[in-house]
Design a protein around this motif. Structure first.
Motif, PDB file in Angstrom:
ATOM      1  N   PRO A  39       0.814  -1.212   0.000  1.00 41.46           N
ATOM      2  CA  PRO A  39       0.000   0.000   0.000  1.00 41.46           C
ATOM      3  C   PRO A  39       0.848   1.263   0.000  1.00 41.46           C
ATOM      4  N   ASP A  40       0.319   2.318  -0.610  1.00 41.63           N
ATOM      5  CA  ASP A  40       1.035   3.589  -0.666  1.00 41.63           C
ATOM      6  C   ASP A  40       0.991   4.348   0.659  1.00 41.63           C
ATOM      7  N   SER A  41       0.183   3.873   1.600  1.00 40.02           N
ATOM      8  CA  SER A  41       0.085   4.488   2.927  1.00 40.02           C
ATOM      9  C   SER A  41      -0.241   3.386   3.936  1.00 40.02           C
ATOM     10  N   GLN A  43      -2.004   0.858   6.274  1.00 37.44           N
ATOM     11  CA  GLN A  43      -3.339   0.259   6.195  1.00 37.44           C
ATOM     12  C   GLN A  43      -3.559  -0.727   7.347  1.00 37.44           C
ATOM     13  N   THR A  51     -11.021  -3.352  -2.045  1.00 35.82           N
ATOM     14  CA  THR A  51     -11.586  -2.152  -2.651  1.00 35.82           C
ATOM     15  C   THR A  51     -12.536  -2.575  -3.770  1.00 35.82           C
ATOM     16  N   ASP A  54     -13.689   1.944  -5.822  1.00 36.80           N
ATOM     17  CA  ASP A  54     -12.716   2.961  -6.226  1.00 36.80           C
ATOM     18  C   ASP A  54     -11.744   2.357  -7.233  1.00 36.80           C
ATOM     19  N   LEU A  56      -8.190   1.416  -8.534  1.00 40.00           N
ATOM     20  CA  LEU A  56      -6.900   1.104  -7.930  1.00 40.00           C
ATOM     21  C   LEU A  56      -5.779   1.565  -8.852  1.00 40.00           C
ATOM     22  N   CYS A  58      -1.568   1.278  -9.355  1.00 36.73           N
ATOM     23  CA  CYS A  58      -0.373   0.529  -8.987  1.00 36.73           C
ATOM     24  C   CYS A  58       0.788   1.139  -9.770  1.00 36.73           C
ATOM     25  N   ASP A  59       1.648   1.858  -9.061  1.00 32.63           N
ATOM     26  CA  ASP A  59       2.723   2.597  -9.702  1.00 32.63           C
ATOM     27  C   ASP A  59       4.082   2.017  -9.336  1.00 32.63           C
ATOM     28  N   SER A  73       3.791   0.555  -5.689  1.00 31.38           N
ATOM     29  CA  SER A  73       3.000   1.186  -4.649  1.00 31.38           C
ATOM     30  C   SER A  73       1.537   1.151  -5.109  1.00 31.38           C
ATOM     31  N   CYS A  74       0.670   0.605  -4.274  1.00 31.42           N
ATOM     32  CA  CYS A  74      -0.736   0.407  -4.634  1.00 31.42           C
ATOM     33  C   CYS A  74      -1.629   1.312  -3.793  1.00 31.42           C
ATOM     34  N   SER A  75      -2.627   1.886  -4.425  1.00 31.22           N
ATOM     35  CA  SER A  75      -3.554   2.774  -3.717  1.00 31.22           C
ATOM     36  C   SER A  75      -4.565   2.005  -2.872  1.00 31.22           C
TER      37      SER A  75
END
Length: 82
Positions: A39-41, A43, A51, A54, A56, A58-59, A73-75
């Motif tokens: 996750p990008d933050s 969790q 999810t 929304d 998603l 993935c960068d 990094s995944c939202s």
């Protein structure tokens, strides 16, 4: 018997930059080829959540320049990352 290394997915619930996932990556690289999707933050407590309404994202990211494996990094939540 094949001499190929296993492909190991590393993820967590604390986020892509958390110190714990960095330590886990270092250990897992000794056992096989590593791909990280986290996750990008943070969790924490969201391990079973998914999810559904929304988009998603993935960068690709580079957290440490000397790492040779791929990291994303995944939202979404940890389950989305897997």
């Amino acid at each position: 018997m094949s001499q190929e290394k296993p492909l190991i997915l590393v993820t967590n619930d604390d986020g892509i930059t958390a110190p714990g996932i960095r330590a886990l990556i270092d250990v897992m690289k000794q056992l096989g080829d590593v791909i990280v999707v986290a996750p990008d933050s943070p969790q924490s407590g969201m391990g079973h959540a998914i999810t559904i309404s929304d988009t998603l994202f993935c960068d690709p990211v580079t957290v440490k320049e000397n790492y040779k494996h791929k990291e994303y990094s995944c939202s979404g939540t940890p389950a989305d990352c897997v």
